[in-house]
Design an enzyme around this catalytic site. Structure first.
Site, PDB file in Angstrom:
ATOM      1  N   SER A   1      13.898  56.379  14.937  1.00  0.00           N
ATOM      2  CA  SER A   1      13.409  55.930  16.243  1.00  0.00           C
ATOM      3  C   SER A   1      13.874  54.501  16.446  1.00  0.00           C
ATOM      4  O   SER A   1      14.217  53.810  15.472  1.00  0.00           O
ATOM      5  CB  SER A   1      11.871  55.991  16.266  1.00  0.00           C
ATOM      6  OG  SER A   1      11.342  55.256  17.356  1.00  0.00           O
TER       7      SER A   1
ATOM      8  N   TYR B   1       3.418  53.837  12.556  1.00  0.00           N
ATOM      9  CA  TYR B   1       4.601  54.623  12.923  1.00  0.00           C
ATOM     10  C   TYR B   1       5.867  53.796  12.708  1.00  0.00           C
ATOM     11  O   TYR B   1       6.834  54.266  12.092  1.00  0.00           O
ATOM     12  CB  TYR B   1       4.489  55.071  14.374  1.00  0.00           C
ATOM     13  CG  TYR B   1       5.669  55.864  14.878  1.00  0.00           C
ATOM     14  CD1 TYR B   1       5.948  57.128  14.358  1.00  0.00           C
ATOM     15  CD2 TYR B   1       6.487  55.370  15.886  1.00  0.00           C
ATOM     16  CE1 TYR B   1       7.021  57.866  14.819  1.00  0.00           C
ATOM     17  CE2 TYR B   1       7.572  56.107  16.359  1.00  0.00           C
ATOM     18  CZ  TYR B   1       7.827  57.349  15.823  1.00  0.00           C
ATOM     19  OH  TYR B   1       8.897  58.077  16.286  1.00  0.00           O
TER      20      TYR B   1
END
Length: 264
Positions: free
Chosen positions: A141, A154
């Site tokens: 990501s 995350y």
């Protein structure tokens, strides 16, 4: 990259990016191994593929159970005799302030995103090294390159993946095994809906960035040629990708901008 009859193992294949990749690789004649927790959804994806009885196998797995990865690799290898590409796509996101995030939630995100991905990769590596070929793909990501509010755990899990797989790439070069880290920006999936709150419950909200984002089908079509080019790091998304370059070249300014941004 000729994909006909190449064996592609995709985790997180029951929805979103993983499902879209399954369909795109299937169109190109690849043989697929589809993995996720939900067997029923894997069966649905399989049924949507052409020639699925011959070219699509399902292998349910839970990335939170890292100690099961060696057994899963044995099962996968038995299906076609080898694996040409492993796409580590499965994972879970998080939406909560760090101060409100329980350690059990921190551990769960790390267990799935980092330890599960590393465990599965390590289980398959000896065979790829033995066959002197292979491609390890990690769907990371932009959060693997910088962090924002509401995503501390995350972002940490994605940063950890970059450190591990950047190092692994150097070790595998002499064995002709490639490692690609893919950094999506916003993609229109249920990633925020399925994200964990601080207490570990589902967030159950569609993030603002996801609502008008790139469809996963478009993402898959754009990604495959970049994988064929053997790129070490791949960025796909919209204006949010500018954050990667702002962080690199003007980190002070980028930090000030992030403090004013409202994230969901």
């Amino acid at each position: 990259m000729g994909l006909r009859k190449k064996v592609i193992w995709i985790t997180g294949a029951s929805s979103g990016i993983g499902e879209a990749l399954a369909y795109e690789f299937n169109k190109k004649g690849a043989h697929l191994i589809l993995s996720a927790r939900r067997t029923g959804e894997l069966e649905r994806v399989k049924e949507n593929c052409s020639n699925h009885e011959e070219s699509v196998k399902i292998l349910p797995l839970d990335l939170a159970e890292a100690d099961q990865m060696e057994a899963k690799a044995v099962e996968a290898l038995a299906m076609y005799g080898h694996v040409d590409m492993l796409i580590n796509n499965g994972g879970v996101s998080q939406r909560s302030y760090a101060v409100d995030t329980e350690m059990s939630t921190v551990r769960k995100v790390m267990e799935v995103n980092f330890f599960g991905t590393v465990g599965l990769t390590k289980a398959l590596l000896p065979e790829m090294i033995k066959q002197k070929s292979g491609h390890i793909v990690v769907i990371s990501s932009v959060m693997g390159k910088f962090g924002t509010k509401f995503r501390s755990t995350y972002a940490a899990s994605k940063h950890a993946l970059h450190g591990y797989f950047d190092s692994l790439r150097q070790e595998l070069y002499e064995h002709n095994v490639n490692v690609s880290l893919v950094c999506p920006g916003y993609v229109k999936t249920d990633v925020t809906i399925n994200a964990l709150t601080g207490s570990g419950e589902k967030f159950n909200k569609m993030g603002k960035g996801q609502k008008n984002a790139m469809p996963p089908e478009e993402f898959a079509k754009k990604l495959i040629p970049k994988l064929a080019a053997g790129k070490d790091e791949i960025y796909l998304g919209g204006a949010e990708l500018m954050g990667v370059y702002l962080k690199r070249f003007v980190p002070g300014l980028f930090s000030k901008l992030l403090k004013r941004v409202r994230v969901t």
